[in-house]
Design a protein around this motif. Structure first.
Motif, PDB file in Angstrom:
ATOM      1  N   GLU A  70      32.699  68.164  51.207  1.00 56.97           N
ATOM      2  CA  GLU A  70      34.143  68.550  50.962  1.00 56.97           C
ATOM      3  C   GLU A  70      34.461  69.851  51.200  1.00 56.97           C
ATOM      4  OE1 GLU A  70      34.611  67.212  46.968  1.00 56.97           O
ATOM      5  OE2 GLU A  70      33.058  68.543  45.978  1.00 56.97           O
ATOM      6  N   ALA A  82      44.174  67.476  51.273  1.00 50.87           N
ATOM      7  CA  ALA A  82      45.357  67.746  49.946  1.00 50.87           C
ATOM      8  C   ALA A  82      46.265  68.590  50.279  1.00 50.87           C
ATOM      9  CB  ALA A  82      44.691  67.595  48.843  1.00 50.87           C
ATOM     10  N   ASN A 108      50.824  64.587  44.613  1.00 49.99           N
ATOM     11  CA  ASN A 108      49.390  64.773  45.074  1.00 49.99           C
ATOM     12  C   ASN A 108      48.779  63.445  44.706  1.00 49.99           C
ATOM     13  OD1 ASN A 108      46.994  65.956  45.189  1.00 49.99           O
ATOM     14  ND2 ASN A 108      47.061  66.952  43.117  1.00 49.99           N
ATOM     15  N   THR A 133      45.964  62.428  46.038  1.00 49.51           N
ATOM     16  CA  THR A 133      44.625  62.528  45.805  1.00 49.51           C
ATOM     17  C   THR A 133      44.099  63.156  44.381  1.00 49.51           C
ATOM     18  OG1 THR A 133      44.323  64.726  46.810  1.00 49.51           O
ATOM     19  CG2 THR A 133      44.390  63.004  48.346  1.00 49.51           C
ATOM     20  N   GLU A 141      43.955  66.052  43.768  1.00 49.98           N
ATOM     21  CA  GLU A 141      43.026  67.186  43.890  1.00 49.98           C
ATOM     22  C   GLU A 141      43.560  68.193  43.025  1.00 49.98           C
ATOM     23  OE1 GLU A 141      40.056  69.071  44.707  1.00 49.98           O
ATOM     24  OE2 GLU A 141      40.234  67.448  46.369  1.00 49.98           O
ATOM     25  N   ASN A 167      46.425  69.171  39.004  1.00 52.53           N
ATOM     26  CA  ASN A 167      45.649  68.166  39.600  1.00 52.53           C
ATOM     27  C   ASN A 167      46.448  66.602  39.256  1.00 52.53           C
ATOM     28  OD1 ASN A 167      45.213  67.746  36.689  1.00 52.53           O
ATOM     29  ND2 ASN A 167      42.956  67.416  37.040  1.00 52.53           N
ATOM     30  N   ASP A 210      43.777  75.071  48.037  1.00 54.62           N
ATOM     31  CA  ASP A 210      42.675  74.403  47.261  1.00 54.62           C
ATOM     32  C   ASP A 210      41.766  75.463  46.636  1.00 54.62           C
ATOM     33  OD1 ASP A 210      40.957  74.801  49.238  1.00 54.62           O
ATOM     34  OD2 ASP A 210      41.352  73.018  50.173  1.00 54.62           O
TER      35      ASP A 210
END
Length: 386
Positions: free
Chosen positions: A88, A123, A146, A148, A150, A174, A198
């Motif tokens: 990631e 994201a 958002n 995802t 994240e 998040n 991020d």
């Protein structure tokens, strides 16, 4: 005596085994394990999941992936009990090469197996594309989605005191969706910028808009005082209406008595007539989103309250509001988002078409514990007195 010798020998064996565990594997070799095989890739937002089959080596310890993003070289490790790993931190949808290594207990690494991943939209870009900015009282409101969930930072920019276009506020989240406001800006055309970051340092591009914050000012708390009307909730536990206007979010407080019942309310005079823009209250420290903090409320306004304490034509419902716990976790469990929101205070925004009023009734229909009394620590109001 023979029994003592046997016990001593067993003790030495145990100590020897413990020593070997501390120092590492009893035997080391220079033989690399086999490679992982049968790789399969599932591309994710800003990431990729890589599945594989492990080699048959009995001393296999873990599998690691090495890859390079725009932010530098990264490494991911998983134990031999896993048959997949996730890489990631990708900030775009370009193709990236990942090298997988099987590593044994002697830290021998296999020859690499290379695979190409094509991460889906990260994201930071998804959230950036979802941003909606609108004028708010004293500033700008930012709405976001958002999907995802994240962990991200949403950064708001505007001209600072030196006229430099720079960050003035950072919102960490998040949550799947939400909104926040940045305030204390004058009611003049203002350029705002917003971008997303991020935890790996990837940045979105910046959304720039020009809008005019709605006018408001913080009302003078020293002019506010309680008004006791016949139907108001009785006070108890050392609470007072004055306590919520003392400027201290951890000191004086409002607290109704055990004799109070739901729904219940208290009344106060703002000391001025104002068209209200927003109200903020601060929960009791140590009891965020729990116990007797108000949860479902109504705010009523009047310029000439009925002396019998009734909700007659002299009172106007200004707004109704339900407090939502950001994380949605059960009572007693707090995320960092919950704590941050509680420390900032719970803010409700009044509709634009409410009348100017002087007297306020804070009515609680339900608290967080379904109990019979209400307890919180501070209250602040903003509006236009002109």
């Amino acid at each position: 005596m023979k029994r003592i010798h046997i016990l001593f020998f067993i003790t030495l064996l145990i100590l020897s085994a413990c020593k070997q565990d501390v120092l590492g594997p009893a035997e080391k070799d220079n033989v690399a394990p086999g490679q992982v095989t049968n790789l399969a890739v599932v591309n994710l937002n800003g990431a990729a999941k890589i599945s594989y089959e492990l080699p048959a080596d009995r001393d296999l310890l873990y599998v690691k992936a090495l890859y390079t993003t725009k932010q530098g070289v990264k490494e991911t490790k998983v134990s031999r009990f896993n048959s997949s790993l996730t890489v990631e931190g990708f900030g775009d949808t370009a193709a990236y090469q990942v090298s997988l290594y099987a590593v044994d207990k002697s830290e021998n690494a296999s020859a690499p197996v290379q695979v190409t991943v094509h991460p889906l939209t990260p994201a930071v870009k998804l959230v950036r594309d979802s941003l909606e900015l609108s004028p708010d009282f004293g500033g700008v409101n930012v709405k976001f989605t958002n999907h995802t969930e994240e962990s991200l930072a949403i950064i708001v920019l505007a001209n600072d005191s030196l006229g430099q276009f720079s960050p003035i506020y950072t919102h960490y989240t998040n949550l799947r969706k939400g909104d926040f406001s940045v305030r204390n800006r004058p009611s003049v055309p203002t350029q705002f910028g917003v971008y997303v970051r991020d935890r790996w340092g990837n940045l979105s591009d910046t959304l720039i808009v020009t809008l005019t914050p709605l006018f408001e000012e913080l009302l003078d708390r020293t002019k506010m005082k309680g008004v006791v009307l016949p139907t108001d909730a009785p006070l108890g536990h050392g609470g007072s209406i004055a306590g919520i206007f003392d400027g201290n979010t951890t000191g004086g407080h409002y607290h109704s008595s055990d004799a109070a019942r739901m729904p219940q309310w208290f009344t106060f005079d703002m000391g001025v007539t104002a068209k209200l823009s927003r109200l903020t209250w601060f929960m009791r420290p140590g009891y965020f989103y729990s116990l007797h903090n108000p949860r479902v409320i109504e705010i009523w306004g009047s310029n000439n309250p009925s002396p019998d304490g009734s909700f007659d034509a002299s009172w106007t419902l200004l707004t109704a509001y339900t407090q939502i716990k950001p994380s949605g976790l059960p009572e007693g469990q707090l995320s960092q988002a919950d704590t941050d929101a509680a420390l900032a205070g719970e803010t409700l925004v009044f509709p634009l078409d409410i009348p100017k009023v002087r007297y306020i009734r804070f009515k609680t229909l339900k608290n967080w514990s379904n109990g019979t009394y209400v307890n919180f620590y501070e209250l602040m109001l903003w509006g236009d007195t002109h």
